[in-house]
Design a protein around this motif. Sequence first.
Motif, PDB file in Angstrom:
ATOM      1  N   GLN A 135      -2.634   1.651   5.161  1.00 44.55           N
ATOM      2  CA  GLN A 135      -3.828   2.100   4.121  1.00 44.55           C
ATOM      3  C   GLN A 135      -3.974   3.461   4.410  1.00 44.55           C
ATOM      4  O   GLN A 135      -5.295   4.036   4.796  1.00 44.55           O
TER       5      GLN A 135
ATOM      6  N   PHE B 172       0.756  -1.194  -0.014  1.00 47.82           N
ATOM      7  CA  PHE B 172       0.024   0.040   0.057  1.00 47.82           C
ATOM      8  C   PHE B 172       0.882   1.112  -0.011  1.00 47.82           C
ATOM      9  O   PHE B 172       0.401   2.273  -0.547  1.00 47.82           O
ATOM     10  N   THR B 173       1.942   1.052   0.654  1.00 48.25           N
ATOM     11  CA  THR B 173       2.789   2.583   0.739  1.00 48.25           C
ATOM     12  C   THR B 173       4.472   2.143   0.278  1.00 48.25           C
ATOM     13  O   THR B 173       4.682   0.925   0.322  1.00 48.25           O
TER      14      THR B 173
ATOM     15  N   ARG C  91      -5.559  -2.625  -3.971  1.00 46.54           N
ATOM     16  CA  ARG C  91      -6.883  -2.277  -3.661  1.00 46.54           C
ATOM     17  C   ARG C  91      -7.669  -3.387  -4.691  1.00 46.54           C
ATOM     18  O   ARG C  91      -8.927  -3.726  -4.403  1.00 46.54           O
TER      19      ARG C  91
ATOM     20  N   ARG D  68      -0.405   0.764  -4.931  1.00 49.45           N
ATOM     21  CA  ARG D  68      -1.539   0.982  -4.054  1.00 49.45           C
ATOM     22  C   ARG D  68      -2.732   0.612  -4.788  1.00 49.45           C
ATOM     23  O   ARG D  68      -3.561  -0.014  -4.226  1.00 49.45           O
TER      24      ARG D  68
END
Length: 654
Positions: free
Chosen positions: A523, A149-150, A192, A188
Motif C-alpha cells: 500500500q 496494489f502494486t 481500493r 490499485r
Amino acid sequence: MNFFQSQDDARRKTRSLILMFMLAVIAIVAAVNLVITALIINVGDEAGAATLPDFNWIMNNLPLVASISLATIGFISLSSLYKIASLSSGGGKVARSLGGTLITAEGKDPLRRRLYNVVEEMAIASGIPMPEVYVLEQESAINAFAAGFTTGDAAVTVTRGTLETLTRDELQGVIGHEFSHILNGDMRLNTRLMGFLFGILVIGLIGRAVLNSARYGNIRSDNSRRDGAAAIYLAGLGLFLIGYIGVFFGQLIKAAVSRQREFLADASAVQFTRQTQGIAGALKKIAAAQQGSELQRVDTEEVSHMLFATGASFSSLLATHPPLIQRIKALEPNFEESEIDRLAEQMLGQTQNGSEAIEGSSSTAGFAPQHFVVTPATVTETVGMPDEGHIQLASTLRQSIPENLYRAAHSGTDALPLVLALLLDANEAVRRIQLDLIAEQLGGTTVMAAETLQLEIQKSGPEFRLPLLQIAFPLIKNRPLEQLERIADLVQRLIEVDGVVDTFEFALSRVLKTHLNDAAHPQRRHGNLRLTQLPEAVGALFSVMAKQGHAEADAAYQKGMECLGRHEQRIKMLIDTKQWPDYEPPQDWVSATDAALNQLDGLQVLDKQALVSALVLTLSHDGKVSPHEAELLRAICATLHCPLPPFVFDANGI
C-alpha cells in the motif's frame, strides 16, 4: 495518453472517488439517523401512527443524533479499512476469494500453459515482475480481471470460458487489456474501491442479519414481547434498505470511475499487440456467446468494476463498462452488428481442445546490440506501454532461456538460489566470500544450488538476467515479511563484498529490492513532492549518470539540467542564479544513488516523466547508450515505479 498521464489521471480519480464516497457516507448517516430516531419515537406509541423526527426534536436531542452519526461513520470507516487491510496481502487473495485456482509453469494442460506463457511474455515485455495467474474453473463465461496494489503483488485471473473460447491472439488481447490496468494505476484504484464499497455494503448485511434474528424471535416469543420484535424487525428492514441504497450509490461511483478507463485499456491492448483483431475478437465473442461475460458462481458486487467485461446485468446508468458494441466500434469503426449473429452460429458447440495452444514464434525482434540510440520521447512513450516489438522480444527471450535456468525460475526450491546466483561474482575469491554469506543466512543447500546455477548463468548472455528475476519473483514474494527483509539485506551485502559495485550489479539489486519492498509493503502512497523540493537528490543522481561512460561528464550533466529547466521554470531560475547543485560525482556512488532514488520515488508522476526525459538526455549525451547504461536506466525507472520495457532493435536492420 501515455503512462505518466494515465497515472496522473488515476490519481485524480482516486481523489474523486474519496469525495463521492464521503457524499455517499453522509447520505447513509442521514438515513440511519432517520431510521433509528423514528424507531425511538414510535416504540411504545399506542396510537399506531408513524411519526418522523422534526427539526425541533432533532435540536432537542442533538447528543443522540451526534452519537448515532459518529457511530455510523466510525463503523463504515473501520469496515472499509479492515477490507483494504485484508486485501494488502495481494491480488492473489482476491482471486482465491472468488474461487480462483493458481496456475503454474509446471502445468500440463495446453490451454493453461498457453495462458501462463502469454502472461509471462507480457510481464517481461512490460518490465514488471510476473503476476500470479489464476483460473475461475467453474465459470464458462468469457471474463478476466487484474487485482493488487502494486506490480509486485498483482494477480491476473481469467475464466475457464476465456481459455476454451478464445484464440491465442484474442487471449493476448485480453491479457494486454488487464496489463494496461496494472500499469496505468487502475488496478490499485479498483482494489481500493473494493475496500471503500465494503464499508457501505456491510450495513445492508447487518440489516439482513437483524431481519433474520427478529423473524426468529417473533416466532419464539410470547405475545408480550412481539411488539419489541416487530420494532427490531422494522429497524433491520431499514438498515437493509439503507445498505442497498448505499450499494446503489456505490455502483454509480464504480460506473463513474471505470467506464472511460475501459476504453483506454482496450486501446492499450491494441498498442501492445499492434493489431485490433485480438481484443476486438474477444469482445465480439462475448457478444455472440450464449453465456456472454456474466459470472454465475461468483458474487460480482464487489469486483464488477475490475472485470474485462460486465459480470452481471445492470442498467446503462449503473453499468461499470461501456456497451460491447460501442467498445468494438471504437476499435473497428466499420464493424456491423450483423457480424455478431454470424459469429454466434459459428461458435455453436465450438471449444478449444488445446491443439491451438501450440507455441510458435514469428519474432523478428532481437537482443540489444552493443550500442543503440534512444531519445526522451521514445523512452517516456514506452514506459508502462510496451508495443509489439517488446512482446516479440519477450517471446524470443522466454523461449531462448536455457532450460535448466527456466526450470529453476519456476521451482519453489531453486527460485531464490537462482536470483542469488545472478549476483555472484566471476572472481572466485570474491564468489567464495559471497557463498559464505549465503550459507550463513540460508544454509548449505542454497549455496550448492546457487553455485550450480551460476555456472549455467555464465554460459548464457546478460540479456536473460532481468527476465529470470522477473519470472522467479512470484516464488519469492510470498515469504514472511521478516524473510523478505533478510533477503534484501543479503542482496546488498553480496554486491558490496569486493568494495566495487558495477552498474549491472547495482541495477539488478536495485530492481530486486524495489520488488521485495513492494511485496512487503504493497500500500505505497502516491508521491506529492516536486523536483524543486529535492535539488540535492536530483544533483546526486544526475552526477552519477553523467559519469557513466562519458568523457564530457559535466556537459552531460548540464544537458539533463537544461531539460529539467524547460519542464519547471523555477529550476531554470535556480540554475541561472547558481542556486542549483553543480556536477559533483559522489565518492560512494552506490549509497548516494540509493538515497537519491528513495527520495525521488516520492515525486509527483508528471515530475517523474520530466526526470526520466532528462536522464535519457544525460545518458545519451555522447550519442549512444551501452547495454549497461540501458539496464541502469531500467533499474532507475523500476525504482521510480515507471516500468521501462527492454530496449528493442530490428534484427532485419543489422
